[in-house]
Write a protein that holds these residues in place. Structure first.
Motif, mmCIF file in Angstrom:
data_model
loop_
_atom_site.group_PDB
_atom_site.id
_atom_site.type_symbol
_atom_site.label_atom_id
_atom_site.label_comp_id
_atom_site.label_asym_id
_atom_site.label_seq_id
_atom_site.Cartn_x
_atom_site.Cartn_y
_atom_site.Cartn_z
ATOM 1 N N PRO A 79 -74.533 -12.673 23.526
ATOM 2 C CA PRO A 79 -74.674 -11.640 22.326
ATOM 3 C C PRO A 79 -73.458 -11.649 21.475
ATOM 4 C CG PRO A 79 -74.019 -10.089 23.826
ATOM 5 C CD PRO A 79 -74.464 -11.429 24.578
ATOM 6 N N ASN A 80 -72.408 -12.505 22.152
ATOM 7 C CA ASN A 80 -71.052 -12.575 21.369
ATOM 8 C C ASN A 80 -71.101 -13.361 20.204
ATOM 9 O OD1 ASN A 80 -69.720 -10.695 23.203
ATOM 10 N ND2 ASN A 80 -69.534 -12.519 24.437
ATOM 11 N N GLY A 81 -72.122 -14.595 20.211
ATOM 12 C CA GLY A 81 -72.258 -15.217 18.964
ATOM 13 C C GLY A 81 -73.727 -15.364 18.480
ATOM 14 N N LYS A 82 -74.117 -15.396 17.291
ATOM 15 C CA LYS A 82 -75.458 -15.274 16.895
ATOM 16 C C LYS A 82 -76.301 -16.589 17.384
ATOM 17 C CE LYS A 82 -75.176 -17.678 12.446
ATOM 18 N NZ LYS A 82 -75.539 -17.782 11.097
ATOM 19 N N PRO A 83 -77.427 -16.279 17.799
ATOM 20 C CA PRO A 83 -78.214 -17.500 18.399
ATOM 21 C C PRO A 83 -78.727 -18.265 17.225
ATOM 22 C CG PRO A 83 -79.443 -15.400 18.153
ATOM 23 C CD PRO A 83 -78.158 -15.233 17.846
ATOM 24 N N SER A 84 -78.548 -19.693 17.557
ATOM 25 C CA SER A 84 -79.197 -20.500 16.389
ATOM 26 C C SER A 84 -80.714 -20.521 16.674
ATOM 27 C CB SER A 84 -78.717 -22.049 16.701
ATOM 28 O OG SER A 84 -77.370 -22.241 16.689
ATOM 29 N N VAL A 85 -81.449 -20.273 15.651
ATOM 30 C CA VAL A 85 -82.778 -20.286 15.817
ATOM 31 C C VAL A 85 -83.596 -21.475 14.894
ATOM 32 C CG1 VAL A 85 -85.001 -18.724 15.355
ATOM 33 C CG2 VAL A 85 -82.694 -17.745 15.828
ATOM 34 N N TYR A 86 -84.356 -21.990 15.758
ATOM 35 C CA TYR A 86 -85.243 -23.185 15.095
ATOM 36 C C TYR A 86 -86.786 -22.902 15.080
ATOM 37 C CZ TYR A 86 -80.711 -25.077 16.269
ATOM 38 O OH TYR A 86 -79.428 -25.409 16.293
ATOM 39 N N VAL A 87 -87.302 -23.494 14.219
ATOM 40 C CA VAL A 87 -88.893 -23.564 14.352
ATOM 41 C C VAL A 87 -89.189 -24.935 15.257
ATOM 42 C CG1 VAL A 87 -91.132 -23.710 12.949
ATOM 43 C CG2 VAL A 87 -89.021 -22.340 11.993
ATOM 44 N N GLU A 88 -90.002 -24.763 16.115
ATOM 45 C CA GLU A 88 -90.041 -26.123 16.745
ATOM 46 C C GLU A 88 -91.090 -27.099 16.041
ATOM 47 O OE1 GLU A 88 -91.109 -25.246 20.925
ATOM 48 O OE2 GLU A 88 -89.395 -24.197 21.270
ATOM 49 N N GLU A 89 -90.549 -27.432 15.069
ATOM 50 C CA GLU A 89 -91.249 -28.537 14.178
ATOM 51 C C GLU A 89 -90.145 -28.601 12.910
ATOM 52 O OE1 GLU A 89 -94.780 -27.411 11.421
ATOM 53 O OE2 GLU A 89 -94.780 -25.906 13.133
ATOM 54 N N MET A 90 -90.210 -29.880 12.267
ATOM 55 C CA MET A 90 -89.904 -30.005 11.102
ATOM 56 C C MET A 90 -90.682 -29.559 9.958
ATOM 57 S SD MET A 90 -86.980 -30.860 9.219
ATOM 58 C CE MET A 90 -85.997 -31.369 10.777
ATOM 59 N N LEU A 91 -90.386 -28.523 9.103
ATOM 60 C CA LEU A 91 -91.017 -27.889 8.177
ATOM 61 C C LEU A 91 -90.845 -28.712 6.845
ATOM 62 C CD1 LEU A 91 -90.210 -24.353 8.835
ATOM 63 C CD2 LEU A 91 -92.187 -25.553 9.486
ATOM 64 N N ARG A 92 -91.671 -28.826 5.817
ATOM 65 C CA ARG A 92 -91.558 -29.396 4.744
ATOM 66 C C ARG A 92 -91.763 -28.401 3.561
ATOM 67 N NH1 ARG A 92 -92.256 -34.803 4.655
ATOM 68 N NH2 ARG A 92 -92.482 -35.956 6.762
ATOM 69 N N THR A 93 -91.275 -28.498 2.433
ATOM 70 C CA THR A 93 -91.469 -27.840 1.378
ATOM 71 C C THR A 93 -92.831 -28.003 0.642
ATOM 72 O OG1 THR A 93 -90.415 -29.267 -0.143
ATOM 73 C CG2 THR A 93 -88.991 -27.889 0.763
ATOM 74 N N LYS A 94 -93.250 -27.443 -0.242
ATOM 75 C CA LYS A 94 -94.544 -27.403 -0.868
ATOM 76 C C LYS A 94 -94.556 -28.845 -1.650
ATOM 77 C CE LYS A 94 -97.652 -25.627 -4.095
ATOM 78 N NZ LYS A 94 -98.950 -25.483 -3.418
ATOM 79 N N SER A 95 -93.425 -29.332 -1.760
ATOM 80 C CA SER A 95 -93.486 -30.779 -2.730
ATOM 81 C C SER A 95 -93.497 -31.952 -1.636
ATOM 82 C CB SER A 95 -92.322 -30.761 -3.630
ATOM 83 O OG SER A 95 -91.216 -30.825 -2.987
#
Length: 142
Positions: free
Chosen positions: A56-72
């Motif tokens: 907990p001393n450093g914030k965890p990196s959080v990823y969505v287990e996929e590459m997201l895309r914008t609406k465009s």
């Protein structure tokens, strides 16, 4: 993370999420992580990956287990203040959930999960409306 902190984090997550929605992995290695499922209000499913090597001393990196895309259709594969994303890892979109200067070691994984869940809800709104992520998400101190 100490055993005491691990037990507390596990208990808090189990209080709010079904056990089959999260799993701690590789906790005795140099690369421990948490996987947690999210089902958004519109029924979309995502898996979040929390890197815990400094938690907990450093914030965890959080990823969505996929590459997201914008609406465009643009990949969300880089640091973007308007999208509230950071550099990707493993081909996955990284979510911005806390400002480094605001992180303290008493922030729970549950609170990080909630912020990421909120990000995903706003992402789904972006996909529906085309409004930029910045419309929904404002930079805040915590």
């Amino acid at each position: 993370m100490t055993q005491e902190r691990f037990r507390m984090e596990d208990a808090v997550l189990a209080h709010y999420l079904p056990r089959n929605m999260f799993r701690f992995r590789d906790m005795s290695t140099n690369a421990p992580y948490l996987q947690a499922g999210v089902v958004t209000n519109d029924g979309a499913c995502y898996v979040l990956h929390f890197k815990l090597e400094n938690f907990p001393n450093g914030k965890p990196s959080v990823y969505v287990e996929e590459m997201l895309r914008t609406k465009s259709g643009e990949l969300m594969n880089g640091a973007s203040s308007s999208n509230h994303t950071l550099s990707p890892w493993n081909g996955w979109t990284q979510l911005c959930h806390y400002n480094d200067g605001c992180w303290t070691n008493d922030v729970s994984l549950w609170k990080v999960y909630l912020k990421c869940r909120l990000w995903l809800e706003m992402y789904r709104a972006h996909l529906r409306t085309g409004k930029p992520m910045e419309y929904y998400l404002n930079h805040q101190k915590n």
